[in-house]
Design a protein around this motif. Sequence first.
Motif, short mmCIF file in Angstrom:
data_model
loop_
_atom_site.label_atom_id
_atom_site.label_comp_id
_atom_site.label_asym_id
_atom_site.label_seq_id
_atom_site.Cartn_x
_atom_site.Cartn_y
_atom_site.Cartn_z
N LYS A 161 31.32 43.22 49.35
CA LYS A 161 31.39 42.13 48.31
C LYS A 161 31.67 42.95 47.00
O LYS A 161 30.38 43.77 46.61
CB LYS A 161 30.63 41.01 48.12
N SER A 185 33.05 42.28 42.66
CA SER A 185 33.59 41.35 41.42
C SER A 185 34.01 42.12 40.19
O SER A 185 33.11 43.25 40.19
CB SER A 185 32.80 40.47 41.05
N ASN A 214 28.64 33.34 53.01
CA ASN A 214 28.77 34.35 52.05
C ASN A 214 27.64 35.29 51.94
O ASN A 214 27.78 35.69 50.80
CB ASN A 214 29.58 33.77 51.42
N ASN A 230 35.70 37.14 46.53
CA ASN A 230 34.85 38.81 46.38
C ASN A 230 34.79 39.59 47.05
O ASN A 230 34.43 40.83 47.77
CB ASN A 230 33.37 39.28 45.89
N ALA A 231 35.51 39.48 48.72
CA ALA A 231 35.65 40.57 50.22
C ALA A 231 36.21 41.37 49.52
O ALA A 231 37.50 42.22 48.65
CB ALA A 231 36.50 39.78 51.15
#
Length: 340
Positions: free
Chosen positions: A44, A46, A73, A217-218
């Motif tokens: 992840k 961001s 997650n 956010n993957a």
Amino acid sequence: MSPRRMLVVGVALLTPVLSSIATLATERSASAATYSGYVMGYFKESPNQSGDSYALHSAVSSDGLNWMPLNQNNPVATPTAGMQGLRDPYILRKQDGTFVVLATDLKGRVFNLNNQYIHVWDSANLTSFTNYRRVRLHDMNTHSWAPNSFTTLTSGLRQGNAIEAPILVKSNTSNTFWLWGDSFSPANAVFCACQSSNVNGNAWSALNQRAYTRPINAKHATTTPITAAEQTALMNRWGTPQWNRLKSNNFPGRYLRHSSYALRLDPNDNTSTFRADATFYRTGGLADGAWASFRSYNHPDRYIRHSGYLLRIDPLSAGSDLTARQDGHLRSRTRGELFQ
């Protein structure tokens, strides 16, 4: 641009990986199992780095387009050696039906380091991970990146300013193929997808974002088909989301969030305030168990309810009057993603 054949391998050095990791084989099941779902592995990132997680995360999907993150997650495996973080995971199914997970040995966004190693795990069914080790790929003064391999025909497909980590996935139920890409410009960690029913003819069309939902956010994902039993086992082991995000269909970059207790349809600005305002826990219906109520993440005494045909979050409980509790009943088709 004329069609070209693309081969993606970690530093073009997949051969040493195959010789170093026991009996890795081409990605197919010895039992030719019937696949009905998919599993995704990812790390992840961001744009403002607040959602970064350099560990293995996983999600499942029944249709290959809409994904449900597992373990809330949170990571399902974390490296304990080397840089103690990973990027670019790749899930490989071996001939015996078990799995190997490969990943870049890197934690963070420092890309000028020299590291000849990658992370490796074995797994019977992705509900647990064993035999963790680091494998050295080469002795060159450079980094080992993104250990994976596939071949596909393209003709310069592009969405966003820059694309990495292409993934080719075939539908379990038709001759449809999806080509996924991870855009890192102008925004980081944005998945783009194209679709084709004629790969040999190089006929691709871009999918609208309303057609798919990826884990929040993957980044730099890997996707593998799985059986119904494997999908059930993954959900039982890691758990399904206890929260929802509410995504607009015709404005797919916007989500319902509360502001001054009123619900608005706003674009995700990747701030911690937005993620908290746009996260809701699904609970049993306050007035009817056949329905659902949605509790605010950052105002846990408040639930989504309609009032004067407008949506807002108000204090509700089992002691609230019946009309107010009925106003707080909704139904959702799927569970969504946690903003974190």
